[in-house]
Design an enzyme around this catalytic site. Structure first.
Site, PDB file in Angstrom:
ATOM      1  N   HIS A   3      -4.362  -0.922  -5.178  1.00  0.00           N
ATOM      2  CA  HIS A   3      -4.033   0.435  -4.767  1.00  0.00           C
ATOM      3  C   HIS A   3      -4.662   0.751  -3.409  1.00  0.00           C
ATOM      4  O   HIS A   3      -5.888   0.793  -3.295  1.00  0.00           O
ATOM      5  CB  HIS A   3      -4.564   1.381  -5.850  1.00  0.00           C
ATOM      6  CG  HIS A   3      -4.259   2.813  -5.645  1.00  0.00           C
ATOM      7  ND1 HIS A   3      -5.239   3.755  -5.433  1.00  0.00           N
ATOM      8  CD2 HIS A   3      -3.078   3.478  -5.636  1.00  0.00           C
ATOM      9  CE1 HIS A   3      -4.676   4.950  -5.323  1.00  0.00           C
ATOM     10  NE2 HIS A   3      -3.367   4.809  -5.438  1.00  0.00           N
ATOM     11  N   ARG A   4      -3.830   0.885  -2.390  1.00  0.00           N
ATOM     12  CA  ARG A   4      -4.289   1.113  -1.007  1.00  0.00           C
ATOM     13  C   ARG A   4      -5.131  -0.074  -0.526  1.00  0.00           C
ATOM     14  O   ARG A   4      -6.032   0.091   0.294  1.00  0.00           O
ATOM     15  CB  ARG A   4      -5.073   2.421  -0.880  1.00  0.00           C
ATOM     16  CG  ARG A   4      -4.375   3.613  -1.531  1.00  0.00           C
ATOM     17  CD  ARG A   4      -5.140   4.915  -1.386  1.00  0.00           C
ATOM     18  NE  ARG A   4      -4.653   5.931  -2.315  1.00  0.00           N
ATOM     19  CZ  ARG A   4      -5.173   7.134  -2.472  1.00  0.00           C
ATOM     20  NH1 ARG A   4      -6.213   7.490  -1.728  1.00  0.00           N
ATOM     21  NH2 ARG A   4      -4.675   7.991  -3.350  1.00  0.00           N
ATOM     22  N   GLU A  48      -0.611  -2.209  -2.166  1.00  0.00           N
ATOM     23  CA  GLU A  48       0.130  -0.947  -2.228  1.00  0.00           C
ATOM     24  C   GLU A  48       0.081  -0.199  -0.894  1.00  0.00           C
ATOM     25  O   GLU A  48      -0.955  -0.225  -0.220  1.00  0.00           O
ATOM     26  CB  GLU A  48      -0.470  -0.057  -3.326  1.00  0.00           C
ATOM     27  CG  GLU A  48       0.431   1.090  -3.728  1.00  0.00           C
ATOM     28  CD  GLU A  48      -0.172   2.470  -3.511  1.00  0.00           C
ATOM     29  OE1 GLU A  48      -1.324   2.576  -3.061  1.00  0.00           O
ATOM     30  OE2 GLU A  48       0.528   3.462  -3.783  1.00  0.00           O
ATOM     31  N   ASP A  66       1.200   3.674   0.992  1.00  0.00           N
ATOM     32  CA  ASP A  66       1.786   5.017   1.025  1.00  0.00           C
ATOM     33  C   ASP A  66       2.373   5.179   2.420  1.00  0.00           C
ATOM     34  O   ASP A  66       1.661   5.001   3.412  1.00  0.00           O
ATOM     35  CB  ASP A  66       0.714   6.088   0.801  1.00  0.00           C
ATOM     36  CG  ASP A  66       0.077   5.974  -0.584  1.00  0.00           C
ATOM     37  OD1 ASP A  66       0.793   6.132  -1.578  1.00  0.00           O
ATOM     38  OD2 ASP A  66      -1.144   5.719  -0.650  1.00  0.00           O
ATOM     39  N   HIS A  82      -2.271   7.767   3.159  1.00  0.00           N
ATOM     40  CA  HIS A  82      -2.058   8.493   1.914  1.00  0.00           C
ATOM     41  C   HIS A  82      -1.961  10.004   2.104  1.00  0.00           C
ATOM     42  O   HIS A  82      -0.986  10.627   1.708  1.00  0.00           O
ATOM     43  CB  HIS A  82      -3.159   8.183   0.897  1.00  0.00           C
ATOM     44  CG  HIS A  82      -2.966   8.939  -0.381  1.00  0.00           C
ATOM     45  ND1 HIS A  82      -3.514  10.178  -0.599  1.00  0.00           N
ATOM     46  CD2 HIS A  82      -2.231   8.662  -1.482  1.00  0.00           C
ATOM     47  CE1 HIS A  82      -3.146  10.628  -1.785  1.00  0.00           C
ATOM     48  NE2 HIS A  82      -2.359   9.723  -2.346  1.00  0.00           N
ATOM     49  N   GLU A  91       5.250   3.002  -1.431  1.00  0.00           N
ATOM     50  CA  GLU A  91       5.594   4.353  -1.897  1.00  0.00           C
ATOM     51  C   GLU A  91       6.174   5.189  -0.771  1.00  0.00           C
ATOM     52  O   GLU A  91       5.569   5.325   0.291  1.00  0.00           O
ATOM     53  CB  GLU A  91       4.347   5.060  -2.467  1.00  0.00           C
ATOM     54  CG  GLU A  91       4.694   6.471  -2.933  1.00  0.00           C
ATOM     55  CD  GLU A  91       3.526   7.221  -3.573  1.00  0.00           C
ATOM     56  OE1 GLU A  91       2.448   6.634  -3.790  1.00  0.00           O
ATOM     57  OE2 GLU A  91       3.729   8.426  -3.846  1.00  0.00           O
ATOM     58  N   LYS A 113       6.257   8.499   0.391  1.00  0.00           N
ATOM     59  CA  LYS A 113       5.388   9.648   0.105  1.00  0.00           C
ATOM     60  C   LYS A 113       5.981  10.899   0.730  1.00  0.00           C
ATOM     61  O   LYS A 113       6.304  10.895   1.909  1.00  0.00           O
ATOM     62  CB  LYS A 113       4.000   9.357   0.712  1.00  0.00           C
ATOM     63  CG  LYS A 113       2.878  10.141   0.099  1.00  0.00           C
ATOM     64  CD  LYS A 113       2.375   9.441  -1.129  1.00  0.00           C
ATOM     65  CE  LYS A 113       1.208  10.092  -1.790  1.00  0.00           C
ATOM     66  NZ  LYS A 113       1.140   9.713  -3.211  1.00  0.00           N
ATOM     67  N   ASP A 138      -8.053   0.551  -7.559  1.00  0.00           N
ATOM     68  CA  ASP A 138      -8.843   0.402  -6.331  1.00  0.00           C
ATOM     69  C   ASP A 138      -9.768  -0.807  -6.445  1.00  0.00           C
ATOM     70  O   ASP A 138     -10.349  -1.229  -5.449  1.00  0.00           O
ATOM     71  CB  ASP A 138      -9.729   1.645  -6.114  1.00  0.00           C
ATOM     72  CG  ASP A 138      -8.925   2.929  -6.001  1.00  0.00           C
ATOM     73  OD1 ASP A 138      -7.720   2.864  -5.703  1.00  0.00           O
ATOM     74  OD2 ASP A 138      -9.523   4.013  -6.224  1.00  0.00           O
TER      75      ASP A 138
HETATM   76  O1  G3P Z   1       1.421   5.146  -6.200  1.00  0.00           O
HETATM   77  C1  G3P Z   1       0.700   5.121  -7.370  1.00  0.00           C
HETATM   78  C2  G3P Z   1      -0.415   6.052  -7.171  1.00  0.00           C
HETATM   79  O2  G3P Z   1      -0.938   5.660  -5.949  1.00  0.00           O
HETATM   80  C3  G3P Z   1       0.053   7.467  -7.086  1.00  0.00           C
HETATM   81  O3  G3P Z   1      -0.909   8.271  -6.642  1.00  0.00           O
HETATM   82  O4  G3P Z   1      -1.728   9.779  -4.930  1.00  0.00           O
HETATM   83  O5  G3P Z   1      -2.660   7.497  -5.091  1.00  0.00           O
HETATM   84  O6  G3P Z   1      -0.384   7.841  -4.210  1.00  0.00           O
HETATM   85  P1  G3P Z   1      -1.446   8.328  -5.139  1.00  0.00           P
HETATM   86 CA    CA Z   2       0.501   5.646  -3.860  1.00  0.00          CA
END
Ligand code: G3P
Ligand code: CA
Length: 288
Positions: A39-40, A66, A68, A81, A145, A147, A276
């Site tokens: 994640h990120r 991942e 955004d 993000h 994503e 966003k 993370d």
């Molecule tokens: O994309 C999955 C998760 O990342 C969604 O929440 O706010 O971290 O983008 P966020």
């Molecule tokens: Ca995300």
């Protein structure tokens, strides 16, 4: 006898294909069949969406990194993000505070996206989608994503054009593993991606409690345009996983950093976790 011989060869082939399927389902990080979605990037140990975070995630063998997506004021897809620059950008105030979508790429490039996380990361720059794909190519997989696409019109068209330039539209894989997965909280955005690039797998993200009281009907709808659902991990229980799988949907829950919670979700049979701490999830999977 030849019949028996043939049957054993066929049996072996079936077993082999099941093993291959299991291998691909598991992805590169082994253990149980749960995709590790960094994640990120490895954002628990390095500033999110920076080269440091992505390099580390890839090095440790995460299945996906991942992103955004954001559109800069001059129409460039960048990886960020927050709507606002306050939390993660440091630098000249006129360039590095306020809404990111009001800044040009050059202005965003004047900001430091590492210092907020720790002095050791000073100087990390914003990354464009083009730079990301050019650097890593096929050495990793991308979980992208769209966003706030309603606030940044044209994001999907630009994304598809960029993926096309790097050859990611030539693959026609309806499910995982795919080099690119598209995720969004916006159904409209996923429908748009379906129209523009139908071969790219799509995952519908769902806010906390978003399917409360309508699990069956909600999942049935999602299954009509996506291969998976991305719920908040707190919403995931055995009924959720069973219903999603009944509708043919993968369950990729976000965002799970606590190993005890990772274990709970693995035991429930989820198909992937956004985390993370991809390092902790990989270690946990290896211990199974
Ligand atoms: O994309 C999955 C998760 O990342 C969604 O929440 O706010 O971290 O983008 P966020
Ligand atoms: Ca995300």
């Amino acid at each position: 006898m030849p019949d028996l011989y043939l049957r054993s060869i066929c049996g072996a082939l079936v077993l082999l294909s099941i093993s291959c399927a299991a291998f691909w389902a598991v992805g590169k990080s082994g253990g149980v069949p749960v995709a590790v979605i960094a994640h990120r990037g490895l954002s628990g140990l390095a500033p999110e969406h920076t080269w440091e975070a992505y390099d580390r995630a890839i090095e440790i063998g995460a299945d996906y990194i991942e992103q955004d997506l954001h559109l800069s004021a001059d129409g460039v897809l960048v990886i960020l993000h927050d709507d606002s620059l306050e939390r993660t950008a440091r630098g000249p105030e006129s360039n590095c505070s306020g809404p990111a979508r009001e800044k040009t790429l050059d202005e965003l490039r004047s900001c430091d996206f590492g210092s907020w996380f720790g002095a050791a990361f000073h100087g990390q720059k914003i990354i464009t989608l083009e730079e990301l794909l050019a650097k890593y190519g096929r050495t990793t997989r991308y979980y992208i994503e769209t966003k706030h696409p309603d606030q940044m019109l044209g994001m999907e068209e630009k994304l598809v054009a960029e993926l096309g330039r790097f050859g990611f539209l030539d693959e026609s894989q309806p499910g995982l593993p795919a080099s690119v997965v598209i995720q969004s909280f916006s159904r409209d955005s996923l429908e748009k991606m379906n129209a523009l690039a139908p071969a790219l797998p799509r995952v519908q993200l769902v806010d906390r409690g978003g399917l409360a009281g309508k699990l069956e009907s909600g999942l049935r709808e999602i299954a009509s345009y996506a291969i998976g659902v991305g719920p908040n991990h707190r919403d995931v229980d055995s009924a959720f996983v069973a219903a999603a799988h009944r509708h043919g949907l993968l369950v990729h829950a976000w965002t799970v950093n606590d190993p005890t919670e990772m274990e709970r979700l693995i035991e429930l049979g989820v198909d992937g976790l956004f985390t993370d701490r991809a390092d902790l999830l990989i270690a946990l999977k290896a211990a199974y």
